[in-house]
Motif scaffolding. Structure first.
Motif, short mmCIF file in Angstrom:
data_model
loop_
_atom_site.label_atom_id
_atom_site.label_comp_id
_atom_site.label_asym_id
_atom_site.label_seq_id
_atom_site.Cartn_x
_atom_site.Cartn_y
_atom_site.Cartn_z
N ILE A 47 -4.28 -59.45 35.15
CA ILE A 47 -4.68 -60.68 34.46
C ILE A 47 -6.19 -60.87 34.55
O ILE A 47 -6.85 -61.19 33.57
N GLY A 48 -6.74 -60.63 35.74
CA GLY A 48 -8.17 -60.82 35.93
C GLY A 48 -8.60 -62.18 35.43
O GLY A 48 -7.93 -63.18 35.70
N GLY A 49 -9.69 -62.22 34.65
CA GLY A 49 -10.16 -63.49 34.11
C GLY A 49 -9.74 -63.71 32.67
O GLY A 49 -10.19 -64.66 32.02
N MET B 272 -6.95 -64.68 31.05
CA MET B 272 -6.28 -65.92 30.64
C MET B 272 -7.26 -67.09 30.63
O MET B 272 -7.22 -67.94 29.75
N ASP B 273 -8.13 -67.13 31.65
CA ASP B 273 -9.13 -68.20 31.73
C ASP B 273 -10.07 -68.15 30.54
O ASP B 273 -10.35 -69.17 29.91
N THR C 55 -5.83 -61.01 41.35
CA THR C 55 -5.91 -61.13 39.89
C THR C 55 -5.81 -59.77 39.21
O THR C 55 -5.34 -59.67 38.09
N GLN D 5 -7.85 -65.37 37.39
CA GLN D 5 -9.00 -65.38 38.30
C GLN D 5 -9.57 -66.78 38.56
O GLN D 5 -9.91 -67.11 39.70
#
Lengths: 261, 223
Positions: free
Chosen positions: B130-132, B134-135, A90, A117
């Motif tokens: 992106i990591g978190g 988009m969530d 991610t 993620q």
């Protein structure tokens, strides 16, 4: 024969991870929670062309040394050694400096699949749960949607995401027993508990091995059914050297000052 | 006439924290947003959530005084407090994607007048983190962006349309910058507050889309 998943050494624990294997690596990206000693053992074994599934690609020492931290452990070793062929992550690069993975990526020596993620966690969990796919709304209208099947459900657009399985999952836990039951501490549960059972072989690095029954049945985070091998960390690692740079100290002082206003 | 000044990082975080109401579950992004956990208004009880798998943690610890197994999304050690719970990563994102998190605070490169967000990749760099993001942008009820109003060379970051790759569409609710507080509404961007010494016209000059000046537009409180 009593069940005994405990193996004697880190080298033995990773002895059958061959070239080309897909490995999941637990933790979040900092040293705590990363299966550092399993990674170091795999570094010694030297298996190549690995596909690595993990939250970040710049593990522990490499990242945190940039911020003035020093750790005895070295979970970044596989990337630095060039043992990785492809990463599914991610956060593949750092926003503040060029990590080892980015150098390899720019040199065309590794491939990358970037995943959001929550989708990474659920794709791993799907593999563990035997689920064939899921529709998620995260990523609609972004690069993540490209090339994927979509569906309108109840008037809202969703993207089909598929499970992600591995040959080996390398995870870190706080305590384990000979059945493979595990408990984690605080924010070290993270991807470790998600990945347990999502690979053909799950290998857990633990701080402490306890007798069967010592872990309260109601409090076990990962039931032993998901775990194949347990290996214990030597106590000597506890003495990690952590130093803080002037920048880190100054940043903290700034917000303490502001807070006092 | 007060001297015109821009808000520093700590003060932007302080302003963001005024949005937190009693009982809110709040997720703070890496960097500036993370500082907001230190500025919860007195008497309010707020639950901080981090995607690493913790709910209900306290303020950041002093360097060297924390537990490396209790960290926020930026890997900074935080204080434990009564009622805190820990869980795995999938559970952390069930909370986010299932709409159980009330407020998410994150940084941005660009925000559009429709509330579209770009914060995961600078095109010139070609590799995104992106990591978190988009969530969180898709799943939380209220998304607050904390950022500088312009780029280092003075170009607007609040635009009619995003130039950078999209993190999520139509997701931003409030923008807190070093010179203004702007609400994203169906009728457009509403300027609610300006930094002391700034006029709405000056903020408009550094913002590409047309701002609707709120009749109650006032100075950002710095305390």
């Amino acid at each position: 024969m009593p069940i005994n998943k405990i193996v004697d050494s880190f080298d033995e624990a990773v002895a059958d991870i061959e070239d080309g294997a897909t490995i999941m690596i637990g933790g979040f990206g900092i040293v705590a929670g990363a299966p550092s000693l399993l990674l170091e053992a795999l570094g010694r074994k030297g298996s190549k062309d690995l596909t690595m599934v993990s939250n970040v690609t710049g593990f522990g020492k490499d990242v945190w040394s940039q911020l003035g931290f020093k750790f005895a452990e070295d979970p970044d070793i596989l990337v630095r050694n060039g043992q990785i062929k492809k990463a599914i992550a991610t956060a593949p690069v750092s926003t503040i400096y060029q990590n080892n993975f980015e150098r390899l990526l720019r040199a065309g020596k590794v491939e990358l699949e970037t995943v959001s993620q929550g989708t990474l966690a659920e794709r791993i969990r799907m593999a563990k749960a035997g689920i064939g796919g899921m529709y998620v709304s995260v990523g609609v209208g972004t690069v993540v949607e490209e090339g994927k099947e979509t569906k309108i459900i109840d008037g809202k657009k969703y993207i089909l995401e598929l499970p992600l399985k591995a040959d080996f999952a390398l995870i870190k836990a706080h305590k384990g027993d000979r059945w493979g039951n595990l408990v984690y501490r605080r924010t070290s549960r993270t991807f470790n508990a998600v990945m347990a059972g999502a690979a053909t072989v799950t290998i857990a690095e633990v701080e402490e091995i306890v007798e069967l029954g010592e872990l309260d049945a109601d409090a076990i985070h990962t039931p032993g059914i998901y775990v194949d091998r347990v290996v214990v960390r030597p106590q000597v690692i506890e003495a990690e050297e952590i130093e803080y740079s002037a920048e880190v100290k100054e940043s903290y002082q700034k917000y303490m000052d502001r807070k006092g206003n | 006439m007060q001297e015109k000044a821009t808000l520093d990082r700590q003060t932007i975080a302080l302003r963001v924290a005024k949005e937190f109401q009693d009982g809110d579950v709040v997720n703070l992004g890496i960097g500036l947003p993370g500082l907001a956990c230190n500025f919860v208004p007195a008497g309010r009880e707020v639950l901080f959530h981090a995607e690493i798998g913790v709910l209900g943690f306290g303020e950041m610890t002093a360097p060297g005084e924390g537990d490396f197994e209790l960290v926020n999304a930026g890997g900074q050690t935080v204080h434990e407090q009564p009622g805190m719970s820990c869980f795995d990563h999938a559970e952390a994102f069930v909370m986010i994607r299932g709409g159980h998190v009330d407020i998410s605070v994150m940084g941005a490169f660009q925000v559009s007048e429709k509330g579209d967000l770009a914060n995961y990749m600078v095109p010139a760099r070609e590799i995104g983190v992106i990591g978190g993001a988009m969530d969180l942008a898709s799943g939380t009820k209220k998304l607050i962006i904390a950022m500088n109003h312009t780029t280092k060379d003075g170009q607007p970051r609040i635009l009619k349309q995003l130039a950078y790759p999209v993190t999520a569409l139509n997701c931003v609710n409030l923008i807190v910058t070093d010179i203004a507080v702007i609400e994203v509404t169906d009728r457009g961007l509403v300027l609610k507050e300006v930094a002391p010494g700034w006029t709405p016209e000056e903020v408009q000059g550094l913002t590409e889309p047309k701002l609707i000046i709120d009749p109650d537009c006032h100075d950002i409180e710095l305390m």
